[in-house]
Design a protein around this motif. Structure first.
Motif, short mmCIF file in Angstrom:
data_model
loop_
_atom_site.label_atom_id
_atom_site.label_comp_id
_atom_site.label_asym_id
_atom_site.label_seq_id
_atom_site.Cartn_x
_atom_site.Cartn_y
_atom_site.Cartn_z
N LEU A 97 47.15 42.40 40.20
CA LEU A 97 46.24 41.83 41.20
C LEU A 97 45.26 40.89 40.52
O LEU A 97 45.00 39.78 41.00
N GLY A 98 44.69 41.33 39.39
CA GLY A 98 43.75 40.49 38.66
C GLY A 98 44.39 39.21 38.17
O GLY A 98 43.78 38.13 38.25
N LYS A 99 45.62 39.30 37.69
CA LYS A 99 46.33 38.11 37.20
C LYS A 99 46.58 37.12 38.35
O LYS A 99 46.37 35.91 38.20
N MET A 100 47.01 37.66 39.48
CA MET A 100 47.25 36.80 40.63
C MET A 100 45.96 36.13 41.10
O MET A 100 45.95 34.94 41.41
N MET A 101 44.86 36.90 41.14
CA MET A 101 43.57 36.34 41.56
C MET A 101 43.13 35.23 40.62
O MET A 101 42.67 34.17 41.06
N GLU A 102 43.26 35.46 39.32
CA GLU A 102 42.86 34.43 38.36
C GLU A 102 43.67 33.16 38.55
O GLU A 102 43.12 32.05 38.63
N GLU A 103 44.98 33.29 38.64
CA GLU A 103 45.85 32.12 38.72
C GLU A 103 45.67 31.35 40.02
O GLU A 103 45.50 30.12 40.02
N GLU A 104 45.66 32.06 41.14
CA GLU A 104 45.63 31.37 42.43
C GLU A 104 44.24 30.83 42.75
O GLU A 104 44.11 29.77 43.38
N HIS A 105 43.19 31.53 42.33
CA HIS A 105 41.85 31.01 42.60
C HIS A 105 41.46 29.90 41.62
O HIS A 105 40.60 29.09 41.93
N ALA B 169 32.54 28.10 48.89
CA ALA B 169 33.94 28.26 48.52
C ALA B 169 34.11 28.18 47.00
O ALA B 169 34.86 28.97 46.41
N ALA B 170 33.40 27.24 46.38
CA ALA B 170 33.48 27.13 44.91
C ALA B 170 32.94 28.38 44.24
O ALA B 170 33.51 28.88 43.25
N GLU B 171 31.83 28.90 44.76
CA GLU B 171 31.25 30.13 44.20
C GLU B 171 32.25 31.28 44.26
O GLU B 171 32.41 32.05 43.31
N MET B 172 32.92 31.40 45.39
CA MET B 172 33.89 32.49 45.57
C MET B 172 35.06 32.35 44.60
O MET B 172 35.51 33.34 44.01
N GLN B 173 35.56 31.12 44.42
CA GLN B 173 36.67 30.93 43.50
C GLN B 173 36.28 31.36 42.08
O GLN B 173 37.06 32.03 41.40
N MET B 174 35.09 30.97 41.65
CA MET B 174 34.66 31.32 40.29
C MET B 174 34.52 32.83 40.11
O MET B 174 34.88 33.37 39.06
N GLU B 175 34.04 33.51 41.14
CA GLU B 175 33.92 34.97 41.04
C GLU B 175 35.30 35.62 40.97
O GLU B 175 35.52 36.52 40.16
N MET B 176 36.23 35.18 41.82
CA MET B 176 37.57 35.75 41.81
C MET B 176 38.26 35.55 40.46
O MET B 176 38.96 36.44 39.97
N ILE B 177 38.04 34.39 39.86
CA ILE B 177 38.63 34.12 38.55
C ILE B 177 38.04 35.04 37.50
O ILE B 177 38.77 35.68 36.72
N SER B 178 36.72 35.12 37.46
CA SER B 178 36.05 35.94 36.45
C SER B 178 36.41 37.41 36.58
O SER B 178 36.74 38.08 35.59
N LEU B 179 36.37 37.94 37.80
CA LEU B 179 36.69 39.36 37.99
C LEU B 179 38.18 39.61 37.82
O LEU B 179 38.58 40.70 37.40
N GLY B 180 39.01 38.62 38.12
CA GLY B 180 40.44 38.77 37.87
C GLY B 180 40.74 38.90 36.38
O GLY B 180 41.58 39.71 35.97
N GLN B 181 40.03 38.13 35.57
CA GLN B 181 40.18 38.25 34.12
C GLN B 181 39.73 39.62 33.65
O GLN B 181 40.37 40.25 32.79
N LEU B 182 38.64 40.11 34.23
CA LEU B 182 38.12 41.44 33.85
C LEU B 182 39.11 42.53 34.23
O LEU B 182 39.32 43.49 33.47
N ALA B 183 39.75 42.40 35.40
CA ALA B 183 40.72 43.40 35.84
C ALA B 183 41.91 43.47 34.90
O ALA B 183 42.47 44.55 34.65
N GLN B 184 42.31 42.32 34.36
CA GLN B 184 43.42 42.33 33.42
C GLN B 184 43.03 43.00 32.11
O GLN B 184 43.87 43.61 31.44
N GLN B 185 41.76 42.91 31.75
CA GLN B 185 41.29 43.53 30.51
C GLN B 185 41.05 45.03 30.67
O GLN B 185 41.41 45.83 29.79
N LYS B 186 40.46 45.45 31.79
CA LYS B 186 39.99 46.83 31.94
C LYS B 186 40.86 47.67 32.87
O LYS B 186 40.69 48.90 32.92
N GLY B 187 41.74 47.03 33.60
CA GLY B 187 42.61 47.80 34.50
C GLY B 187 43.53 48.72 33.73
O GLY B 187 43.99 48.38 32.64
N THR B 188 43.79 49.89 34.29
CA THR B 188 44.66 50.86 33.62
C THR B 188 46.00 51.00 34.33
O THR B 188 46.93 51.59 33.77
#
Length: 213
Positions: A103-111, A77-96
């Protein structure tokens, strides 16, 4: 035929004296190897070694989860939370598109909130958890970071769908099979949120898949 022995958090307690000697001798080796690996040490392995040390030092600590299923649930569960946070940050940077960025912002905040809750639960059980992403998560981050535009968005959304399906399975198994009432309660409480996340990821995936740009 020789049968390979199975080790779990329970029977590790029963070999306290062996572990104490082993860990003392292995400490110097681990220290040298960690210095030479440029911070690539497996955080999951380090957490498990830390838990073994706790058990070897004090096998009467009632707060340590002895059931391997509960231990593995907390780790995964901890591993999954860290991945969701990291990829959520990436989505906010690279999403168009706004929906992927949101979605990335929500994933970062809630995870991030979920990770804090997992850490609090683990601490109450005297269980150490990984503090960094797994190799699989790092590879996923690298692969996504190498992509741009709608290709990035489609693969990010697909990853979110797949990982939330995995998370729901993990949490459902904890609800059904955990021997610890606090673990069961936590998993049950978080399942509705995970299902909402999955629906959001599926909606974003559909929109990205239909984007021809």
């Amino acid at each position: 035929m020789n049968q390979k022995p199975t080790y779990n958090m329970k029977n590790l307690i029963n070999i306290k004296s062996i572990l104490s000697l082993f860990l003392y001798a292995a400490g110097a080796i681990l220290l040298v190897s960690s210095c030479s690996e440029n911070n690539t040490r497996d955080s999951k392995a380090e957490a498990r070694e830390d838990n073994v040390r706790k058990l070897a030092a004090n096998d009467t600590t009632a707060s340590v989860i002895e059931d391997d299923n509960d231990y593995n649930f907390l780790v995964k569960a901890a591993e999954m939370q860290m991945e969701m946070i990291s990829l959520g940050q990436l989505a906010q940077q690279k999403g168009t598109s706004s929906n992927v960025k949101e979605l990335g912002k929500m994933m970062e905040e809630e995870h991030t909130k979920s990770l804090n809750e997992i850490n609090t639960l683990a601490q109450s059980k005297s269980v150490s958890l990984p503090t960094s992403e797994t190799e699989d998560s790092r590879d996923a981050h690298k692969d996504l970071n190498d992509q741009n535009g709608n290709d990035f968005e489609k693969d990010y959304c697909k990853r979110m769908v797949d990982r939330h399906e995995d998370a729901i399975d993990l949490y459902e198994n904890a609800v059904e099979g955990s021997e610890d009432p606090q673990v069961r309660a936590y998993a049950s409480e978080k399942l509705p949120t995970l299902r909402t996340h999955l629906k959001n990821a599926e909606d974003s995936k559909e929109r990205s898949d239909n984007n021809k740009s």
